[in-house]
Design a protein around this motif. Structure first.
Motif, PDB file in Angstrom:
ATOM      1  N   LYS A 102      15.485   4.929   1.046  1.00  0.00           N
ATOM      2  CA  LYS A 102      15.671   4.901   2.503  1.00  0.00           C
ATOM      3  C   LYS A 102      14.390   5.324   3.225  1.00  0.00           C
ATOM      4  N   HIS A 103      13.723   6.330   2.689  1.00  0.00           N
ATOM      5  CA  HIS A 103      12.479   6.807   3.300  1.00  0.00           C
ATOM      6  C   HIS A 103      11.431   5.693   3.311  1.00  0.00           C
ATOM      7  N   TRP A 104      11.306   4.990   2.193  1.00  0.00           N
ATOM      8  CA  TRP A 104      10.373   3.853   2.095  1.00  0.00           C
ATOM      9  C   TRP A 104      10.744   2.762   3.092  1.00  0.00           C
ATOM     10  N   ARG A 105      12.032   2.454   3.186  1.00  0.00           N
ATOM     11  CA  ARG A 105      12.510   1.431   4.128  1.00  0.00           C
ATOM     12  C   ARG A 105      12.162   1.809   5.561  1.00  0.00           C
ATOM     13  N   ASP A 106      12.475   3.043   5.944  1.00  0.00           N
ATOM     14  CA  ASP A 106      12.244   3.459   7.324  1.00  0.00           C
ATOM     15  C   ASP A 106      10.757   3.617   7.636  1.00  0.00           C
ATOM     16  N   TYR A 107       9.988   4.090   6.679  1.00  0.00           N
ATOM     17  CA  TYR A 107       8.545   4.243   6.862  1.00  0.00           C
ATOM     18  C   TYR A 107       7.889   2.904   7.175  1.00  0.00           C
ATOM     19  N   ASN A 108       8.397   1.844   6.547  1.00  0.00           N
ATOM     20  CA  ASN A 108       7.838   0.504   6.747  1.00  0.00           C
ATOM     21  C   ASN A 108       8.575  -0.292   7.821  1.00  0.00           C
ATOM     22  N   ASN A 109       9.546   0.370   8.496  1.00  0.00           N
ATOM     23  CA  ASN A 109      10.302  -0.280   9.567  1.00  0.00           C
ATOM     24  C   ASN A 109      10.928  -1.598   9.093  1.00  0.00           C
ATOM     25  N   LEU A 110      11.581  -1.522   7.950  1.00  0.00           N
ATOM     26  CA  LEU A 110      12.218  -2.702   7.370  1.00  0.00           C
ATOM     27  C   LEU A 110      13.709  -2.691   7.694  1.00  0.00           C
ATOM     28  N   HIS A 111      14.299  -3.875   7.765  1.00  0.00           N
ATOM     29  CA  HIS A 111      15.712  -4.020   8.121  1.00  0.00           C
ATOM     30  C   HIS A 111      16.375  -4.937   7.101  1.00  0.00           C
ATOM     31  N   PHE A 112      17.371  -4.418   6.423  1.00  0.00           N
ATOM     32  CA  PHE A 112      18.051  -5.193   5.389  1.00  0.00           C
ATOM     33  C   PHE A 112      19.540  -5.313   5.703  1.00  0.00           C
ATOM     34  N   GLY A 151      19.680  -8.854  -1.161  1.00  0.00           N
ATOM     35  CA  GLY A 151      19.284  -8.794   0.236  1.00  0.00           C
ATOM     36  C   GLY A 151      19.268  -7.390   0.793  1.00  0.00           C
ATOM     37  N   GLY A 152      19.775  -6.418   0.019  1.00  0.00           N
ATOM     38  CA  GLY A 152      19.778  -5.030   0.461  1.00  0.00           C
ATOM     39  C   GLY A 152      18.467  -4.327   0.130  1.00  0.00           C
ATOM     40  N   LYS A 153      18.364  -3.068   0.543  1.00  0.00           N
ATOM     41  CA  LYS A 153      17.136  -2.298   0.367  1.00  0.00           C
ATOM     42  C   LYS A 153      16.780  -2.085  -1.099  1.00  0.00           C
ATOM     43  N   ASP A 154      17.801  -1.891  -1.956  1.00  0.00           N
ATOM     44  CA  ASP A 154      17.553  -1.560  -3.355  1.00  0.00           C
ATOM     45  C   ASP A 154      16.926  -2.732  -4.112  1.00  0.00           C
ATOM     46  N   SER A 155      17.525  -3.896  -3.991  1.00  0.00           N
ATOM     47  CA  SER A 155      17.019  -5.043  -4.743  1.00  0.00           C
ATOM     48  C   SER A 155      15.693  -5.548  -4.188  1.00  0.00           C
ATOM     49  N   MET A 156      15.492  -5.420  -2.868  1.00  0.00           N
ATOM     50  CA  MET A 156      14.211  -5.832  -2.288  1.00  0.00           C
ATOM     51  C   MET A 156      13.082  -4.917  -2.760  1.00  0.00           C
ATOM     52  N   LEU A 157      13.351  -3.615  -2.807  1.00  0.00           N
ATOM     53  CA  LEU A 157      12.345  -2.693  -3.325  1.00  0.00           C
ATOM     54  C   LEU A 157      12.091  -2.964  -4.798  1.00  0.00           C
ATOM     55  N   MET A 158      13.137  -3.219  -5.569  1.00  0.00           N
ATOM     56  CA  MET A 158      12.969  -3.516  -6.991  1.00  0.00           C
ATOM     57  C   MET A 158      12.018  -4.694  -7.191  1.00  0.00           C
ATOM     58  N   ALA A 159      12.144  -5.715  -6.348  1.00  0.00           N
ATOM     59  CA  ALA A 159      11.270  -6.875  -6.455  1.00  0.00           C
ATOM     60  C   ALA A 159       9.814  -6.479  -6.233  1.00  0.00           C
ATOM     61  N   LYS A 160       9.565  -5.631  -5.222  1.00  0.00           N
ATOM     62  CA  LYS A 160       8.197  -5.192  -4.947  1.00  0.00           C
ATOM     63  C   LYS A 160       7.660  -4.320  -6.081  1.00  0.00           C
ATOM     64  N   LYS A 181       0.832  -1.201   0.000  1.00  0.00           N
ATOM     65  CA  LYS A 181       0.000   0.000   0.000  1.00  0.00           C
ATOM     66  C   LYS A 181       0.867   1.251   0.000  1.00  0.00           C
ATOM     67  N   SER A 182       1.994   1.220   0.715  1.00  0.00           N
ATOM     68  CA  SER A 182       2.872   2.391   0.757  1.00  0.00           C
ATOM     69  C   SER A 182       3.442   2.705  -0.620  1.00  0.00           C
ATOM     70  N   ILE A 183       3.690   1.666  -1.418  1.00  0.00           N
ATOM     71  CA  ILE A 183       4.201   1.868  -2.783  1.00  0.00           C
ATOM     72  C   ILE A 183       3.111   2.468  -3.671  1.00  0.00           C
TER      73      ILE A 183
END
Length: 388
Positions: free
Chosen positions: A297-307, A150-159, A114-116
């Motif tokens: 980074k904003h998306w990662r922190d907003y969703n409280n994700l840890h990579f 496993g990092g923030k960039d590739s995980m977001l790319m998958a979503k 939903k955040s995306i």
């Protein structure tokens, strides 16, 4: 270290008295994630910033896995402080946090998606779709191996690929590919747990790349990167894919431009797509090409994700990938330089990006095309003389 000066994650959580959390990793690692309320003083700065530490409060020191922090805690105790080393470091804390969240939080996948679609639609999905359209990264019938490190960039790319697939304007297939080059058990678990949390059906295959390059003294990181790319192409082709997608973003692009000029004496850029020279019919695409790292980074922190930041064997002992063990890589130097230049010129980033779209061949001494160097003198005397 003496057992009484080691504290576990569980013991830290149960402590009633206030403690000072000291993160001795480098600033880059700290920016990727830290224990709440921790203060970052990199281990190499500890002596010069000693006065910033409290002298009347217990100090819990941590690094990535508990090795560099063990020495830092011992140094602090020698000065008379009450200092403890966090067993397993940030990695252990992160693992236990993710285990807790998997049992207590519901609908996380739905919230992330939903955040995306809502909050980050303009900054993330629109730019993702724009890059795909502008650089023609996808075609009907493509089968793409979405490569996840496993990092923030590739995980977001998958979503983002999953969101694009949901629109399904034309048929294409996705495989979410994770290559394990020899990760530690904890790093692999972090990747698997994040994939499960985010609803990404990953396909994992194993290699021995870390073992192969671990003893290489000259440019191990370059060799590792080449080997990883080759294994990804090979596995993707085996799975019937014709493209692999990597998670490089806008900041990677402009940093590469400046690095090429300052350290490589050449003008070049990270291309949005490339034909493979070794795997016929395969292409590499970079659909995150227009997305800013701060927005990721904003998306990662907003969703409280840890990579994971980097799961390389060379970084498992809290050093960087550089053979000299320095805490600052060439890319980090460039990143800091761009940040400084932006303070006086807010357009510096977009200007760097556009510079490789506005190359005027009439005003360069020489350029290279398909491996052949062309010099301005080749055409100089053929030009008409303009009367003064």
């Amino acid at each position: 270290m003496e057992q009484e000066y080691i504290i576990t994650v569980d013991e830290l959580k149960k402590r009633q008295d206030p403690v000072f959390l000291l993160d001795v990793r480098d600033k880059t690692a700290f920016s990727y994630g830290s224990i709440p309320m921790a203060v970052n003083i990199p281990v190499e700065e500890l002596k010069e910033r000693f006065n910033e530490l409290p002298h009347n409060q217990p100090i819990v020191v941590y690094c990535k896995k508990g090795q560099a922090s063990e020495e830092a805690a011992a140094f602090l105790r020698e000065t008379g402080m009450e200092a403890y080393n966090l067993e397993g470091g940030y990695t252990r804390w992160l693992m236990e946090l993710m285990n807790e969240e998997s049992h207590t939080e519901e609908n996380r996948q739905e919230q992330i998606e939903k955040s995306i679609r809502k909050k980050f639609h303009k900054d993330l999905f629109c730019k993702f779709a724009k890059a795909i359209n502008e650089y023609e990264l996808l075609k009907e019938g493509d089968k793409v191996a979405v490569c996840i490190s496993g990092g923030k960039d590739s995980m977001l790319m998958a979503k983002l690929f999953q969101e694009l697939k949901r629109h399904n304007k034309y048929p294409f297939e996705l495989v979410f590919l994770v290559m394990d080059p020899g990760y530690s058990e904890i790093n692999r678990q972090v990747i698997e747990k994040n994939a499960e949390l985010m609803g990404i059906p990953i396909t994992i295959f194993e290699t021995e790349i870390f073992n192969a390059v671990y003893e290489v003294e000259k440019s191990p990181c370059y060799l590792c990167a080449r080997m990883r790319r080759g294994y990804l192409y090979s596995k993707a082709k085996e799975l019937g894919c014709n493209k692999i997608a990597l998670g490089h973003h806008f900041d990677d692009v402009i940093e590469t431009i400046l690095m090429g000029m300052m350290y490589g004496a050449q003008i070049q850029t990270m291309m949005p797509k490339l034909h493979s020279t070794n795997f016929e019919g395969m292409e590499l695409i970079r659909p995150m090409y227009l997305i800013r790292e701060d927005d990721i980074k904003h998306w990662r922190d907003y969703n409280n994700l840890h990579f994971i930041q980097c799961a390389c064997r060379f970084t498992d002992t809290c050093t960087t990938c550089r053979p000299d063990g320095s805490a600052v890589s060439k890319r980090m130097e460039i990143k800091h330089l761009i940040r400084q230049l932006k303070e006086t010129n807010p357009f510096i980033e977009s200007n760097l990006f556009r510079s490789v779209e506005n190359v005027n061949l009439n005003t360069v001494i020489a350029y290279k095309k398909d491996g052949v160097v062309h010099h301005f003198l080749e055409e100089y005397d053929k030009q008409a003389t303009v009367p003064s």
